[in-house]
Design a protein around this motif. Structure first.
Motif, PDB file in Angstrom:
ATOM      1  N   VAL A   1       1.233   1.066   9.707  1.00  0.00           N
ATOM      2  CA  VAL A   1       0.160   0.298   8.775  1.00  0.00           C
ATOM      3  C   VAL A   1       0.292   0.588   7.277  1.00  0.00           C
ATOM      4  CG1 VAL A   1      -2.373   0.760   8.542  1.00  0.00           C
ATOM      5  CG2 VAL A   1      -1.397   0.481  10.684  1.00  0.00           C
ATOM      6  N   LEU A   2       0.461   1.887   7.078  1.00  0.00           N
ATOM      7  CA  LEU A   2       0.963   2.318   5.688  1.00  0.00           C
ATOM      8  C   LEU A   2       1.812   1.794   5.072  1.00  0.00           C
ATOM      9  CD1 LEU A   2       0.210   6.332   5.825  1.00  0.00           C
ATOM     10  CD2 LEU A   2      -1.427   4.222   5.108  1.00  0.00           C
ATOM     11  N   ILE A   3       3.089   1.542   5.766  1.00  0.00           N
ATOM     12  CA  ILE A   3       4.178   0.502   5.148  1.00  0.00           C
ATOM     13  C   ILE A   3       3.937  -0.743   4.904  1.00  0.00           C
ATOM     14  CG2 ILE A   3       6.372  -0.108   5.968  1.00  0.00           C
ATOM     15  CD1 ILE A   3       6.974   2.404   7.387  1.00  0.00           C
ATOM     16  N   THR A   4       3.107  -1.552   5.782  1.00  0.00           N
ATOM     17  CA  THR A   4       2.615  -2.810   5.701  1.00  0.00           C
ATOM     18  C   THR A   4       1.687  -2.787   4.515  1.00  0.00           C
ATOM     19  OG1 THR A   4       2.840  -2.997   8.239  1.00  0.00           O
ATOM     20  CG2 THR A   4       1.708  -4.631   7.133  1.00  0.00           C
ATOM     21  N   LEU A   5       0.908  -1.816   4.452  1.00  0.00           N
ATOM     22  CA  LEU A   5      -0.001  -1.953   3.294  1.00  0.00           C
ATOM     23  C   LEU A   5       0.690  -1.698   1.977  1.00  0.00           C
ATOM     24  CD1 LEU A   5      -3.017  -1.952   2.085  1.00  0.00           C
ATOM     25  CD2 LEU A   5      -3.125   0.517   2.461  1.00  0.00           C
ATOM     26  N   SER A   6       1.611  -1.018   1.906  1.00  0.00           N
ATOM     27  CA  SER A   6       2.443  -0.827   0.716  1.00  0.00           C
ATOM     28  C   SER A   6       2.989  -2.035   0.164  1.00  0.00           C
ATOM     29  CB  SER A   6       3.550   0.385   0.992  1.00  0.00           C
ATOM     30  OG  SER A   6       2.695   1.674   1.223  1.00  0.00           O
ATOM     31  N   ILE A   7       3.831  -2.810   1.319  1.00  0.00           N
ATOM     32  CA  ILE A   7       4.393  -3.893   0.970  1.00  0.00           C
ATOM     33  C   ILE A   7       3.411  -4.983   0.564  1.00  0.00           C
ATOM     34  CG2 ILE A   7       5.605  -5.730   1.897  1.00  0.00           C
ATOM     35  CD1 ILE A   7       6.979  -3.597   3.852  1.00  0.00           C
ATOM     36  N   TYR A   8       2.127  -5.077   1.060  1.00  0.00           N
ATOM     37  CA  TYR A   8       1.265  -5.985   0.761  1.00  0.00           C
ATOM     38  C   TYR A   8       0.862  -5.939  -0.726  1.00  0.00           C
ATOM     39  CZ  TYR A   8      -3.081  -8.804   0.792  1.00  0.00           C
ATOM     40  OH  TYR A   8      -4.041  -9.546   0.278  1.00  0.00           O
TER      41      TYR A   8
END
Length: 559
Positions: free
Chosen positions: A222-229
C-alpha cells in the motif's frame, strides 16, 4: 403559477424515480455480489473442505489461534507457544490480527478453530467486496452496475483468488477502506469539513496500521503504491495549484496531520517493539528476492487451474506457483480501454492512477536482467525484508476497479445517458459475471485438506504431558530421512505446535518466515543433526522440566 407547480411536481417525480432506480440497482448489485462470493468459495462452503492445505493453512490457523489464547489468558501477546523460549516470536511471521477480529468471537461461541478460521477468511473477503462496492458507488458516485464491474475486477481477480492459499493475503480486503478514507479526507479538506476529514484521516491510519499487524506484506505494498501515485500526481499536475492547496491546508490546520502522525506512531509502538529486535535477521538478499521476479509472459499466466483457460495455459511454457500473476483476456481488454479513457479525459487524479497501474506492472518484472525493484529494495523502508516481491501485483486490482468503473461512466456519457442508459449499464453487469467466471479456478478456491481429517489427526494427540512438563520437543521414532525434505518436515513442527496449543505447554519446535540464527533447524524434527541441536538449545537456554514426545509411540520422556 400552475405551470410552475406542475414543473416542480414533474421534477420531484423524476428525482424520486431516479432515486428509486438507483436504490433498485444497488440492491441488484449486492445480490450479484453475494452470488459472486458464494460462487468463489463454492468448494469450501458447507462441504467440509478447508482453505489452503495442512501446511501453510494449518500454520495460519495456529497463528490466529494464538490471539484467542491471549484473550483467554493462556499466552502472552508477543510470544507464540512454540519456538520456546524465544521472545517476540509474533514478529517472525504475519500477525493475523485482522483475522483474529473475526475469528475470536466465533471461538468464544464454540466454533472449532478450523471452521472459525475459514469463516473469518470468507467474511474478510466479503467485507472487502462490500467496501469496494460502497467506495465506488457512494464515495465516487459511480452507477451501481459500474461499481459492481469494478468490484468484480478487484475481489475476484485471478491472482487474488489463487493467493487465498496464503490466507494472510486476504488482508488486501482492507485496501478499499484505506482508499475510501484517503478520498474522503481530501474531499472534506477541499470542502472545509473539519470533523469529517479528521474522522476519515484516523480511519485511514488505523486501516494501514491494521494491515501492518495482519500482513506487513500488504501494508508495504500500500505504501509503495501510494508513493508511486503521489509522484505521478505531482509530475502531471499543476504544481503551483497542488502545492498551494497543500501548503494552505497545513498553514490553517497544521495540527491535524501532526495529530494523525502521532496517532500512527502510537499505534505502531507495539509492532515496532516486537519487530525491531529482529530487524538484523529479516533482511533478504536482492539475489534471493530476484527469484520471484516475473517475466512479460507472466502477465497472461492465470494458472493451469483456471476454469476457462487452464488447459491452454498448461500447454504453454509458463511457470506456476508465485508466477501466476496474470490478468485474463477480458480484464486486459478492460484495463487497456480504461487507461485510454483515462488519458483521453485528462482527469489528473485518474491519469495518475493509470500511470501507477502501469508502473506497478513493471516494478517486479525482469527485463534483460534488470528490474525496477532494485530502487525499492535499496531505498524503501522494509522492502529489503520482502521475499515474494511479485505479490505487489495484487495492488493493481484495486486500481483497476476504479479505472474500469470510471471508464464505464465516460463511455456511457459518450453513448448518451438518455439513449438506453439502463441497457448500457445492464451490459456491464453481464461483463461483471463474465469477469467472475473467467477468473475462477476449476475447483474453486485452493483447498487440499478437509475438516474431518484435521479433527481426526488432532484427536491422535490424546496423551497429555506430565504435570511437571515445562516445555517439550517432538521426536518421531518411525520417521524416515525423506521426511526431512520440504514440505514433509512441516508436519513435525506443526504437530508440536498443535500439541502445545492443546495442552498449553510450550514447544521448543516452531517455525516462521524468519527463524533466529541460533535456532538452526530445530523446526525440522527429521533433520540429521536434530537431537544435537535440541540438546545445545536446551543447554544454551538453561531449560528445566523438558520432555520429549514420540509421535510413533505416544510416549513422554523426561530429558
Amino acid at each position: 403559477m400552475a405551470e410552475m407547480r406542475r414543473g416542480i411536481k414533474r421534477d420531484n417525480m423524476l428525482y424520486e424515480k431516479k432515486k428509486n432506480n438507483a436504490t433498485f440497482k444497488l440492491i441488484v448489485a449486492f445480490f450479484f455480489l453475494v452470488a459472486f462470493e458464494l460462487w468463489t468459495f463454492r468448494n469450501i462452503i458447507f462441504s467440509g473442505m478447508l482453505l489452503g492445505n495442512n501446511e501453510d493453512g494449518m500454520l495460519a490457523i495456529l497463528m490466529t489461534e494464538h490471539w484467542y489464547k491471549v484473550l483467554c489468558g493462556f499466552e502472552k501477546w508477543n510470544n507464540w507457544i512454540s519456538m520456546y523460549p524465544v521472545r517476540n516470536t509474533v514478529a517472525l511471521n504475519d500477525m493475523y490480527i485482522l483475522h483474529a477480529i473475526f475469528y475470536c468471537p466465533l471461538r468464544f461461541f464454540g466454533v472449532d478453530k478450523y471452521m472459525a478460521y475459514q469463516a473469518a477468511v470468507i467474511l474478510i473477503h466479503a467485507c472487502g467486496s462490500v467496501c469496494m462496492m460502497l467506495f465506488l458507488n457512494k464515495a465516487l458516485k459511480f452507477d451501481a452496475y459500474y461499481s459492481l464491474l469494478g468490484t468484480a475486477c478487484f475481489s475476484y481477480g485471478s491472482y487474488y483468488v489463487i493467493k487465498l492459499v496464503h490466507s494472510q493475503l486476504v488482508s488486501l480486503a482492507v485496501v478499499p477502506l484505506i482508499m475510501t478514507a484517503a478520498y474522503l479526507f481530501v474531499y472534506y479538506v477541499i470542502y472545509s469539513d473539519k470533523k469529517r476529514r479528521i474522522l476519515w484521516m484516523f480511519i485511514g491510519i488505523m486501516g494501514e496500521v491494521l494491515l501492518f499487524y495482519s500482513s506487513p506484506y500488504v501494508a508495504e505494498f500500500v505504501l509503495i503504491t501510494l508513493s508511486i501515485y503521489l509522484v505521478a500526481l505531482i509530475i502531471i499536475s499543476d504544481k503551483k495549484s497542488l502545492f498551494g492547496g497543500v501548503l494552505n491546508y497545513i498553514k490553517h490546520s497544521w495540527y491535524e496531520p501532526l495529530l494523525g502522525v502521532a496517532c500512527g506512531i502510537l499505534l505502531m509502538i507495539p509492532f515496532c517493539l516486537v519487530y525491531f529486535p529482529w530487524r538484523g535477521e529479516n533482511v533478504r538478499s536482492y539475489k534471493y528476492a530476484s527469484a520471484f521476479f516475473i517475466s512479460f509472459r507472466d502477465l497472461f499466466n492465470v494458472s493451469n487451474g483456471n476454469l476457462l483457460y487452464g488447459r491452454l495455459i498448461s500447454e504453454l511454457p509458463f511457470t506456476f506457483g508465485e508466477n501466476t500473476v496474470g490478468l485474463t483476456p477480458v480484464m486486459w481488454l478492460l484495463a487497456i480501454c480504461s487507461i485510454v479513457v483515462a488519458f483521453r479525459n485528462k482527469d489528473k487524479v485518474i491519469c495518475a492512477l493509470a500511470i501507477t497501474f502501469i508502473v506497478l506492472i513493471f516494478v517486479p518484472m525482469r527485463i534483460k536482467g534488470h528490474c525496477l525493484w532494485i530502487l525499492f529494495y535499496s531505498f524503501f523502508p522494509g522492502a529489503s525484508g520482502m521475499r515474494v516481491v511479485c505479490r505487489l501485483f495484487l495492488m493493481i486490482l484495486p486500481l483497476l476497479a476504479v479505472l474500469v468503473s470510471y471508464s464505464c461512466v465516460k463511455i456511457s456519457e459518450k453513448l448518451g445517458e438518455n439513449k438506453g442508459s439502463d441497457s448500457i449499464s445492464s451490459l456491464f453487469v453481464i461483463i461483471a459475471i463474465c469477469i467472475v467466471f473467467e477468473n475462477s479456478l476449476t475447483s474453486g478456491v485452493p483447498s487440499a485438506w478437509n475438516h474431518e481429517s484435521a479433527i481426526v489427526s488432532e484427536a491422535e494427540f490424546d496423551v497429555a504431558p506430565p504435570e511437571d512438563c515445562e516445555s517439550f520437543y517432538l521426536v518421531d521414532s518411525a520417521g524416515t530421512p525423506e521426511q526431512a525434505e520440504f514440505p514433509a518436515y512441516y508436519q513435525g513442527f506443526l504437530n508440536a505446535w498443535r500439541i502445545a496449543d492443546k495442552y498449553d505447554v510450550p514447544s521448543i519446535n516452531g517455525f516462521g518466515s524468519f527463524t533466529p540464527k541460533k535456532y538452526k533447524k530445530i523446526y525440522n524434527i527429521y533433520a540429521e543433526n536434530y537431537m544435537e541441536e535440541v540438546a545445545a538449545w536446551i543447554e544454551t537456554n538453561n531449560l528445566q522440566g523438558v520432555y520429549s514426545y514420540d509421535l510413533a509411540t505416544k510416549e513422554w520422556k523426561r530429558n
